[in-house]
Design a protein around this motif. Structure first.
Motif, PDB file in Angstrom:
ATOM      1  N   ALA A  80       0.398  -1.131   0.213  1.00 25.21           N
ATOM      2  CA  ALA A  80      -0.117   0.214   0.274  1.00 25.21           C
ATOM      3  C   ALA A  80       0.441   1.414  -0.097  1.00 25.21           C
ATOM      4  O   ALA A  80       1.020   1.971  -0.640  1.00 25.21           O
ATOM      5  N   LEU A  81       1.817   1.603   0.991  1.00 24.08           N
ATOM      6  CA  LEU A  81       3.001   2.323   1.047  1.00 24.08           C
ATOM      7  C   LEU A  81       4.122   2.627  -0.269  1.00 24.08           C
ATOM      8  O   LEU A  81       3.807   3.416  -0.420  1.00 24.08           O
ATOM      9  N   SER A  82       4.164   1.447  -1.136  1.00 27.24           N
ATOM     10  CA  SER A  82       5.088   1.648  -2.083  1.00 27.24           C
ATOM     11  C   SER A  82       4.299   2.044  -3.370  1.00 27.24           C
ATOM     12  O   SER A  82       4.738   2.442  -3.998  1.00 27.24           O
ATOM     13  N   ALA A  83       2.785   1.638  -3.908  1.00 29.90           N
ATOM     14  CA  ALA A  83       1.996   2.200  -4.759  1.00 29.90           C
ATOM     15  C   ALA A  83       2.074   4.170  -5.163  1.00 29.90           C
ATOM     16  O   ALA A  83       1.536   4.669  -6.033  1.00 29.90           O
ATOM     17  N   PHE A  84       2.881   4.404  -3.919  1.00 27.66           N
ATOM     18  CA  PHE A  84       3.036   5.748  -4.197  1.00 27.66           C
ATOM     19  C   PHE A  84       3.835   6.535  -4.666  1.00 27.66           C
ATOM     20  O   PHE A  84       3.521   7.646  -4.470  1.00 27.66           O
ATOM     21  N   ASN A  85       5.442   6.000  -4.547  1.00 22.28           N
ATOM     22  CA  ASN A  85       6.136   6.042  -4.880  1.00 22.28           C
ATOM     23  C   ASN A  85       5.714   7.091  -6.225  1.00 22.28           C
ATOM     24  O   ASN A  85       5.227   5.725  -7.113  1.00 22.28           O
TER      25      ASN A  85
ATOM     26  N   THR B 275       4.735   9.396  -6.536  1.00 20.45           N
ATOM     27  CA  THR B 275       4.032  10.433  -6.623  1.00 20.45           C
ATOM     28  C   THR B 275       4.654  12.037  -6.472  1.00 20.45           C
ATOM     29  O   THR B 275       3.224  12.570  -7.225  1.00 20.45           O
ATOM     30  N   GLY B 276       5.228  11.806  -5.813  1.00 19.43           N
ATOM     31  CA  GLY B 276       5.494  13.131  -5.645  1.00 19.43           C
ATOM     32  C   GLY B 276       5.438  13.740  -4.403  1.00 19.43           C
ATOM     33  O   GLY B 276       5.715  14.845  -3.496  1.00 19.43           O
ATOM     34  N   LEU B 277       4.708  12.573  -3.307  1.00 17.63           N
ATOM     35  CA  LEU B 277       4.139  12.789  -2.259  1.00 17.63           C
ATOM     36  C   LEU B 277       5.761  11.733  -1.005  1.00 17.63           C
ATOM     37  O   LEU B 277       5.925  11.656  -0.942  1.00 17.63           O
ATOM     38  N   ASP B 278       4.794  13.084  -0.059  1.00 15.46           N
ATOM     39  CA  ASP B 278       6.319  12.873   1.125  1.00 15.46           C
ATOM     40  C   ASP B 278       5.649  11.467   1.948  1.00 15.46           C
ATOM     41  O   ASP B 278       4.694  11.456   1.848  1.00 15.46           O
ATOM     42  N   ILE B 279       6.800  11.405   2.978  1.00 16.72           N
ATOM     43  CA  ILE B 279       6.249  10.027   4.116  1.00 16.72           C
ATOM     44  C   ILE B 279       4.991  10.527   4.360  1.00 16.72           C
ATOM     45  O   ILE B 279       4.235   9.226   4.857  1.00 16.72           O
ATOM     46  N   ASP B 280       5.034  11.238   5.111  1.00 16.43           N
ATOM     47  CA  ASP B 280       3.663  11.686   6.612  1.00 16.43           C
ATOM     48  C   ASP B 280       2.176  11.361   5.355  1.00 16.43           C
ATOM     49  O   ASP B 280       1.411  11.168   5.975  1.00 16.43           O
ATOM     50  N   ASP B 281       2.063  12.250   3.444  1.00 14.24           N
ATOM     51  CA  ASP B 281       1.434  12.165   3.495  1.00 14.24           C
ATOM     52  C   ASP B 281       0.810  10.632   2.990  1.00 14.24           C
ATOM     53  O   ASP B 281      -0.199  10.600   2.675  1.00 14.24           O
ATOM     54  N   ILE B 282       2.156   9.953   2.573  1.00 12.89           N
ATOM     55  CA  ILE B 282       2.179   8.568   2.300  1.00 12.89           C
ATOM     56  C   ILE B 282       0.723   7.238   3.227  1.00 12.89           C
ATOM     57  O   ILE B 282       0.066   6.839   3.050  1.00 12.89           O
ATOM     58  N   THR B 283       1.830   7.997   4.490  1.00  7.42           N
ATOM     59  CA  THR B 283       0.699   7.313   5.916  1.00  7.42           C
ATOM     60  C   THR B 283      -0.302   7.622   5.646  1.00  7.42           C
ATOM     61  O   THR B 283      -0.847   6.954   6.124  1.00  7.42           O
ATOM     62  N   GLY B 284      -1.100   8.933   5.833  1.00  5.66           N
ATOM     63  CA  GLY B 284      -1.898   9.040   6.314  1.00  5.66           C
ATOM     64  C   GLY B 284      -3.132   8.860   5.381  1.00  5.66           C
ATOM     65  O   GLY B 284      -4.005   8.623   5.636  1.00  5.66           O
TER      66      GLY B 284
ATOM     67  N   ARG C  20     -15.079   7.302  -4.557  1.00  3.27           N
ATOM     68  CA  ARG C  20     -14.822   8.606  -4.001  1.00  3.27           C
ATOM     69  C   ARG C  20     -13.594   8.716  -2.707  1.00  3.27           C
ATOM     70  O   ARG C  20     -12.815  10.259  -3.074  1.00  3.27           O
ATOM     71  N   ILE C  21     -12.820   7.955  -2.424  1.00  6.32           N
ATOM     72  CA  ILE C  21     -11.816   8.124  -1.155  1.00  6.32           C
ATOM     73  C   ILE C  21     -10.425   8.388  -1.934  1.00  6.32           C
ATOM     74  O   ILE C  21      -9.607   9.159  -1.981  1.00  6.32           O
ATOM     75  N   LEU C  22     -10.860   6.999  -3.016  1.00  4.23           N
ATOM     76  CA  LEU C  22      -9.528   7.846  -4.114  1.00  4.23           C
ATOM     77  C   LEU C  22      -9.521   8.367  -5.440  1.00  4.23           C
ATOM     78  O   LEU C  22      -8.500   9.784  -5.136  1.00  4.23           O
ATOM     79  N   ASP C  23     -10.649   9.479  -5.376  1.00  4.17           N
ATOM     80  CA  ASP C  23     -10.610  10.195  -6.044  1.00  4.17           C
ATOM     81  C   ASP C  23     -10.124  11.583  -5.209  1.00  4.17           C
ATOM     82  O   ASP C  23      -9.462  12.313  -4.969  1.00  4.17           O
ATOM     83  N   ALA C  24     -10.388  11.864  -4.230  1.00  7.65           N
ATOM     84  CA  ALA C  24      -9.826  13.043  -2.638  1.00  7.65           C
ATOM     85  C   ALA C  24      -8.338  12.561  -3.202  1.00  7.65           C
ATOM     86  O   ALA C  24      -7.920  13.729  -3.187  1.00  7.65           O
ATOM     87  N   ILE C  25      -7.874  11.149  -2.881  1.00 10.25           N
ATOM     88  CA  ILE C  25      -6.439  11.163  -2.630  1.00 10.25           C
ATOM     89  C   ILE C  25      -5.766  11.525  -4.238  1.00 10.25           C
ATOM     90  O   ILE C  25      -5.130  12.526  -3.857  1.00 10.25           O
ATOM     91  N   ALA C  26      -6.042  11.770  -5.093  1.00 10.26           N
ATOM     92  CA  ALA C  26      -6.100  12.293  -6.586  1.00 10.26           C
ATOM     93  C   ALA C  26      -6.125  13.239  -5.978  1.00 10.26           C
ATOM     94  O   ALA C  26      -4.473  14.142  -7.062  1.00 10.26           O
ATOM     95  N   ALA C  27      -7.039  14.011  -6.025  1.00  8.29           N
ATOM     96  CA  ALA C  27      -6.905  15.547  -6.061  1.00  8.29           C
ATOM     97  C   ALA C  27      -5.610  16.089  -5.345  1.00  8.29           C
ATOM     98  O   ALA C  27      -5.127  17.440  -5.076  1.00  8.29           O
ATOM     99  N   LEU C  28      -4.854  15.404  -4.480  1.00  8.17           N
ATOM    100  CA  LEU C  28      -3.964  16.121  -3.373  1.00  8.17           C
ATOM    101  C   LEU C  28      -2.329  15.687  -3.772  1.00  8.17           C
ATOM    102  O   LEU C  28      -1.739  16.121  -3.062  1.00  8.17           O
TER     103      LEU C  28
END
Length: 247
Positions: free
Chosen positions: A138-143, A145-154, A232-240
């Protein structure tokens, strides 16, 4: 003498005992855990006691504490065995949304197979090897994307909160249906229906009325409702996600 501080089952080497003439039968953590899971699936997690497990295995309860010292250890092992059923690729696909969607549906399937799983998983801190495998993907899926680790874990935590609460709610409906003999539609129509009609007719709660009369999602099948919320959850994440934000 003060009791020893409890230590995680994952730091304790498993005791091995050979079977042979004149020896007691040997067991394993996996054998004990699979028996506990079988009991919990059929009768609820409260039924999966060491005494009951020992009875299923044809031995005394005390002989099993050599392998699983505490009930909390048993819970950790049960959670991790259930999480081993979640089938995921070894590495992220490069499509974060597809990976997290797969994880969410696999988690739902495991949760519905084992109705005790989500309640245990969300009520105690645990990190067995299979749970860690799932969390790492789950964490690695965001590699990338430009997110920092706090946003990834959040974001992973936010997704887990949705998935776990949706499964918990669905299991609650199923258990209520078994208890009352009413399926969810009959429960809403015959049990809650007369009261809800009174509320609607009173006009005292106009937005509640809209949620009853106009909402589409309230009447979706469980699978469709889960998909709707997940999207909807994934849409919200995508927007950020910075790499997806408009330039």
């Amino acid at each position: 003498m003060a009791d020893e501080e409890p230590t995680s089952i994952w730091t304790q080497p498993e005791a091995h005992e050979r079977s042979g003439p004149g020896r007691r039968p040997g067991y394993s953590r996996e054998q004990i855990t699979r028996t506990a899971v079988k009991i919990a699936d059929a009768e609820g997690v409260e039924a999966a006691t060491m005494r009951r497990i020992a009875g299923e295995l044809g031995t005394g309860a005390m002989s099993l504490y050599r392998y699983v010292p505490r009930r909390d250890d048993l819970f950790d092992l049960m959670i991790d065995l259930a999480m081993s059923e979640i089938e995921l690729p070894d590495d992220p696909s490069g499509d974060w949304r597809a990976d997290l969607t797969l994880l969410a549906w696999q988690t739902r399937a495991a949760g519905l197979r084992h109705p005790w799983l989500i309640a245990l998983l969300t009520s105690r801190p645990t990190l067995g090897p299979n749970l860690l495998r799932v969390h790492e993907l789950a964490l690695s899926a965001f590699n990338g994307t430009g997110l920092d680790i706090d946003d990834i874990t959040g974001f992973v935590g936010m997704l887990n909160d949705y998935v776990h609460s949706a499964i918990h709610r669905e299991i609650g409906w199923l258990e209520e249906a078994r208890r009352t003999g009413l399926d969810p539609e009959r429960w809403k129509r015959d049990y809650m229906g007369p009261y809800v009609r009174q509320i609607v007719e009173s006009g005292a709660f106009p937005l509640f009325n809209r949620s009853v009369l106009d909402s589409r999602t309230a009447h979706l099948a469980p699978e469709e409702r889960f998909r709707h919320g997940l999207d909807r959850i994934l849409d919200a994440i995508a927007a950020l996600i910075p790499s997806l934000s408009p330039r």
